[in-house]
Design an enzyme around this catalytic site. Structure first.
Site, PDB file in Angstrom:
ATOM      1  N   GLY A  13      -1.335   1.946  -4.503  1.00 34.15           N
ATOM      2  CA  GLY A  13      -2.342   1.903  -3.434  1.00 34.15           C
ATOM      3  C   GLY A  13      -3.721   1.573  -3.994  1.00 34.15           C
ATOM      4  O   GLY A  13      -4.742   2.029  -3.486  1.00 34.15           O
ATOM      5  N   ARG A  16      -7.443  -0.877  -2.260  1.00 33.25           N
ATOM      6  CA  ARG A  16      -8.654  -0.516  -1.491  1.00 33.25           C
ATOM      7  C   ARG A  16      -8.829   0.999  -1.481  1.00 33.25           C
ATOM      8  O   ARG A  16      -8.034   1.733  -2.091  1.00 33.25           O
ATOM      9  CB  ARG A  16      -8.556  -1.057  -0.061  1.00 33.25           C
ATOM     10  CG  ARG A  16      -7.275  -0.681   0.660  1.00 33.25           C
ATOM     11  CD  ARG A  16      -7.153  -1.473   1.972  1.00 33.25           C
ATOM     12  NE  ARG A  16      -5.809  -1.574   2.430  1.00 33.25           N
ATOM     13  CZ  ARG A  16      -5.190  -0.712   3.246  1.00 33.25           C
ATOM     14  NH1 ARG A  16      -5.843   0.327   3.706  1.00 33.25           N
ATOM     15  NH2 ARG A  16      -3.953  -0.890   3.618  1.00 33.25           N
ATOM     16  N   ASP A  65       6.621  -2.360  -2.320  1.00 28.53           N
ATOM     17  CA  ASP A  65       6.775  -1.195  -1.437  1.00 28.53           C
ATOM     18  C   ASP A  65       7.227  -0.012  -2.292  1.00 28.53           C
ATOM     19  O   ASP A  65       8.389   0.054  -2.707  1.00 28.53           O
ATOM     20  CB  ASP A  65       7.808  -1.522  -0.354  1.00 28.53           C
ATOM     21  CG  ASP A  65       8.054  -0.334   0.569  1.00 28.53           C
ATOM     22  OD1 ASP A  65       7.383   0.711   0.397  1.00 28.53           O
ATOM     23  OD2 ASP A  65       8.910  -0.453   1.458  1.00 28.53           O
ATOM     24  N   VAL A  66       6.308   0.914  -2.529  1.00 28.94           N
ATOM     25  CA  VAL A  66       6.628   2.013  -3.444  1.00 28.94           C
ATOM     26  C   VAL A  66       7.661   2.984  -2.869  1.00 28.94           C
ATOM     27  O   VAL A  66       8.150   3.852  -3.577  1.00 28.94           O
ATOM     28  CB  VAL A  66       5.365   2.793  -3.884  1.00 28.94           C
ATOM     29  CG1 VAL A  66       4.552   1.992  -4.880  1.00 28.94           C
ATOM     30  CG2 VAL A  66       4.530   3.244  -2.706  1.00 28.94           C
ATOM     31  N   ASN A  92      -1.075   7.223  -5.585  1.00 29.58           N
ATOM     32  CA  ASN A  92      -2.110   7.306  -4.554  1.00 29.58           C
ATOM     33  C   ASN A  92      -1.716   6.654  -3.228  1.00 29.58           C
ATOM     34  O   ASN A  92      -2.296   6.980  -2.187  1.00 29.58           O
ATOM     35  CB  ASN A  92      -3.390   6.643  -5.106  1.00 29.58           C
ATOM     36  CG  ASN A  92      -4.388   6.293  -4.039  1.00 29.58           C
ATOM     37  OD1 ASN A  92      -5.103   7.161  -3.529  1.00 29.58           O
ATOM     38  ND2 ASN A  92      -4.451   5.015  -3.660  1.00 29.58           N
ATOM     39  N   SER A 144      -3.331  15.970  -0.006  1.00 35.78           N
ATOM     40  CA  SER A 144      -4.356  16.046   1.045  1.00 35.78           C
ATOM     41  C   SER A 144      -4.568  17.507   1.430  1.00 35.78           C
ATOM     42  O   SER A 144      -3.629  18.316   1.378  1.00 35.78           O
ATOM     43  CB  SER A 144      -3.911  15.284   2.294  1.00 35.78           C
ATOM     44  OG  SER A 144      -4.765  15.599   3.387  1.00 35.78           O
ATOM     45  N   TYR A 157       2.725  13.716   8.049  1.00 31.88           N
ATOM     46  CA  TYR A 157       1.760  13.545   6.948  1.00 31.88           C
ATOM     47  C   TYR A 157       1.566  14.857   6.186  1.00 31.88           C
ATOM     48  O   TYR A 157       1.622  14.895   4.951  1.00 31.88           O
ATOM     49  CB  TYR A 157       0.436  13.057   7.542  1.00 31.88           C
ATOM     50  CG  TYR A 157      -0.634  12.713   6.535  1.00 31.88           C
ATOM     51  CD1 TYR A 157      -0.612  11.505   5.845  1.00 31.88           C
ATOM     52  CD2 TYR A 157      -1.687  13.590   6.296  1.00 31.88           C
ATOM     53  CE1 TYR A 157      -1.618  11.180   4.939  1.00 31.88           C
ATOM     54  CE2 TYR A 157      -2.690  13.275   5.394  1.00 31.88           C
ATOM     55  CZ  TYR A 157      -2.655  12.066   4.724  1.00 31.88           C
ATOM     56  OH  TYR A 157      -3.653  11.751   3.824  1.00 31.88           O
ATOM     57  N   ALA A 159       3.584  17.409   6.016  1.00 36.42           N
ATOM     58  CA  ALA A 159       4.811  17.749   5.281  1.00 36.42           C
ATOM     59  C   ALA A 159       4.917  16.909   4.009  1.00 36.42           C
ATOM     60  O   ALA A 159       5.294  17.414   2.948  1.00 36.42           O
ATOM     61  CB  ALA A 159       6.033  17.530   6.179  1.00 36.42           C
ATOM     62  N   LYS A 161       2.492  15.653   2.258  1.00 39.17           N
ATOM     63  CA  LYS A 161       1.468  16.053   1.275  1.00 39.17           C
ATOM     64  C   LYS A 161       1.775  17.429   0.686  1.00 39.17           C
ATOM     65  O   LYS A 161       1.524  17.672  -0.495  1.00 39.17           O
ATOM     66  CB  LYS A 161       0.079  16.011   1.909  1.00 39.17           C
ATOM     67  CG  LYS A 161      -0.356  14.607   2.345  1.00 39.17           C
ATOM     68  CD  LYS A 161      -0.355  13.629   1.179  1.00 39.17           C
ATOM     69  CE  LYS A 161      -0.940  12.275   1.547  1.00 39.17           C
ATOM     70  NZ  LYS A 161      -1.000  11.352   0.409  1.00 39.17           N
TER      71      LYS A 161
HETATM   72  N1  NAD Z   1      -9.093   8.898   3.367  1.00 38.56           N
HETATM   73  C1  NAD Z   1      -8.917  10.196   3.468  1.00 38.56           C
HETATM   74  O1  NAD Z   1      -9.641  10.918   4.177  1.00 38.56           O
HETATM   75  C2  NAD Z   1      -7.827  10.876   2.699  1.00 38.56           C
HETATM   76  C3  NAD Z   1      -7.787  12.264   2.683  1.00 38.56           C
HETATM   77  C4  NAD Z   1      -6.798  12.920   1.986  1.00 38.56           C
HETATM   78  C5  NAD Z   1      -5.846  12.187   1.304  1.00 38.56           C
HETATM   79  N2  NAD Z   1      -5.887  10.829   1.334  1.00 38.56           N
HETATM   80  C6  NAD Z   1      -4.838  10.127   0.589  1.00 38.56           C
HETATM   81  O2  NAD Z   1      -5.420   9.267  -0.366  1.00 38.56           O
HETATM   82  C7  NAD Z   1      -4.565   8.147  -0.581  1.00 38.56           C
HETATM   83  C8  NAD Z   1      -5.369   6.870  -0.398  1.00 38.56           C
HETATM   84  O3  NAD Z   1      -5.909   6.869   0.915  1.00 38.56           O
HETATM   85  P1  NAD Z   1      -7.010   5.809   1.406  1.00 38.56           P
HETATM   86  O4  NAD Z   1      -7.832   6.527   2.390  1.00 38.56           O
HETATM   87  O5  NAD Z   1      -7.639   5.142   0.246  1.00 38.56           O
HETATM   88  O6  NAD Z   1      -6.045   4.801   2.202  1.00 38.56           O
HETATM   89  P2  NAD Z   1      -6.183   3.228   2.495  1.00 38.56           P
HETATM   90  O7  NAD Z   1      -5.441   3.030   3.770  1.00 38.56           O
HETATM   91  O8  NAD Z   1      -7.578   2.763   2.385  1.00 38.56           O
HETATM   92  O9  NAD Z   1      -5.320   2.574   1.285  1.00 38.56           O
HETATM   93  C9  NAD Z   1      -3.947   2.828   1.173  1.00 38.56           C
HETATM   94  C10 NAD Z   1      -3.371   2.079  -0.006  1.00 38.56           C
HETATM   95  O10 NAD Z   1      -1.953   2.384  -0.072  1.00 38.56           O
HETATM   96  C11 NAD Z   1      -1.231   1.160  -0.123  1.00 38.56           C
HETATM   97  N3  NAD Z   1       0.095   1.332   0.497  1.00 38.56           N
HETATM   98  C12 NAD Z   1       0.397   1.700   1.759  1.00 38.56           C
HETATM   99  N4  NAD Z   1       1.739   1.681   1.944  1.00 38.56           N
HETATM  100  C13 NAD Z   1       2.287   1.293   0.764  1.00 38.56           C
HETATM  101  C14 NAD Z   1       3.622   1.059   0.315  1.00 38.56           C
HETATM  102  N5  NAD Z   1       4.679   1.233   1.110  1.00 38.56           N
HETATM  103  N6  NAD Z   1       3.811   0.631  -0.959  1.00 38.56           N
HETATM  104  C15 NAD Z   1       2.744   0.434  -1.787  1.00 38.56           C
HETATM  105  N7  NAD Z   1       1.476   0.639  -1.428  1.00 38.56           N
HETATM  106  C16 NAD Z   1       1.248   1.067  -0.162  1.00 38.56           C
HETATM  107  C17 NAD Z   1      -2.090   0.165   0.639  1.00 38.56           C
HETATM  108  O11 NAD Z   1      -1.696  -1.163   0.324  1.00 38.56           O
HETATM  109  C18 NAD Z   1      -3.468   0.557   0.110  1.00 38.56           C
HETATM  110  O12 NAD Z   1      -3.648  -0.005  -1.176  1.00 38.56           O
HETATM  111  C19 NAD Z   1      -3.424   8.291   0.430  1.00 38.56           C
HETATM  112  O13 NAD Z   1      -2.315   8.894  -0.211  1.00 38.56           O
HETATM  113  C20 NAD Z   1      -3.987   9.230   1.474  1.00 38.56           C
HETATM  114  O14 NAD Z   1      -2.994   9.940   2.134  1.00 38.56           O
HETATM  115  C21 NAD Z   1      -6.855  10.162   2.001  1.00 38.56           C
END
Ligand code: NAD
Length: 249
Positions: A13, A16, A65-66, A92, A144, A157, A159, A161
């Protein structure tokens, strides 16, 4: 290949949001950085690669696709063939498919569990043998706050995390004797694409629950990930580090 002391860092991930910030934070040490993403196009991933290049880091991006076991296994096999070792894995990648339980479809449940939780199994499974052999490594999983406190509309989500937290502690115990640390970060409400889709009113409600009174930045999470994966944190394993502005204490 290249400098034997140069580290290899894999960030899922990483195109971005938080993953990009993690990549940019690690870039300061000039490791090899490999990012995995699953965006429909390469726009964001290329932006990350360009920003890394500006910092003198030659990085690679792979669309993968991870949540799929076999492709992940061969992805990591390829990295190990090329660079011989993986020093750091940051799990991530994550998604949301929110709905109240009564309206949540089986597909919404399965997809979130696969992408958020099974992916952590897939990637960790694929690197752990090589880390055991090299008697060292760092694994950092992005969980999270919702995995700890719950959130209406996010049963899938939350569950996934909470599952990451249990997985983290278990693997930390399994590999500690080999000098590998496994930790998780539980971010709160962070300003990324994932949260930008929320209506202004909902964002306001969330911010009202944060003692520090503002959303976190991806850099706040990246700093913790970098530190957990550094030599400075070599005595820390099986921990959940909260980066949430006090939202959960
Ligand atoms: N933004 C928040 O408030 C927040 C809070 C707590 C936890 N998180 C966690 O942090 C992590 C990153 O979140 P973010 O806000 O940067 O999200 P984002 O949507 O900006 O980025 C998500 C990334 O995951 C990749 N991704 C999605 N599905 C995928 C798959 N099947 N295979 C490979 N890559 C995949 C996307 O291509 C992207 O690079 C996530 O695990 C999210 O649950 C985010």
């Amino acid at each position: 290949m290249g400098n034997g002391n140069q580290k290899t860092v894999v960030i899922t991930g990483g195109s971005r949001g938080i993953g990009r910030s993690v990549a940019l934070r690690f870039a300061e040490d000039r490791p090899r950085i490999i990012i995995a993403h699953y965006d429909p196009d390469e726009v964001e991933a290329n932006k990350t690669l360009n920003e890394l290049a500006q910092r003198g880091v030659i990085a690679e991006s792979h669309k993968i696709d991870v949540s799929s076991f076999e492709p992940v296994a061969s992805f990591f096999k390829g990295i190990l063939l090329k660079y011989e070792k993986i020093d750091v894995l940051v799990n991530n990648a994550g998604i949301t498919r929110d709905a109240l339980l009564m309206r949540m479809t089986e597909d919404e449940w399965d997809t979130v569990i696969r992408v958020n939780l099974k992916s952590v199994f897939n990637c960790t499974h694929a690197v752990v043998r090589s880390m055991i052999k090299q008697r060292g490594g760092r694994i950092c999983n992005i969980a999270s706050v919702v995995g700890q406190i719950g959130n209406a509309g996010q049963a899938n989500y939350a569950a996934s995390k909470a599952g990451i937290m249990g997985f983290t502690k278990t693997i930390a115990r399994e590999v500690a004797a080999r000098g590998i640390t496994v930790n998780a970060i539980a971010p709160g409400f962070i300003d990324t694409e994932m949260t930008s889709v929320l209506p202004e009113k909902v964002r306001g409600i969330f911010i009202g629950q944060i003692p520090l009174g503002k959303m976190g930045k991806p850099e706040d999470v990246a700093e913790a990930a970098y530190w957990l994966c550094s030599d400075a944190a070599s005595y820390i394993t099986g921990q959940i580090i909260h980066v949430n502005g006090g939202m959960y204490m």
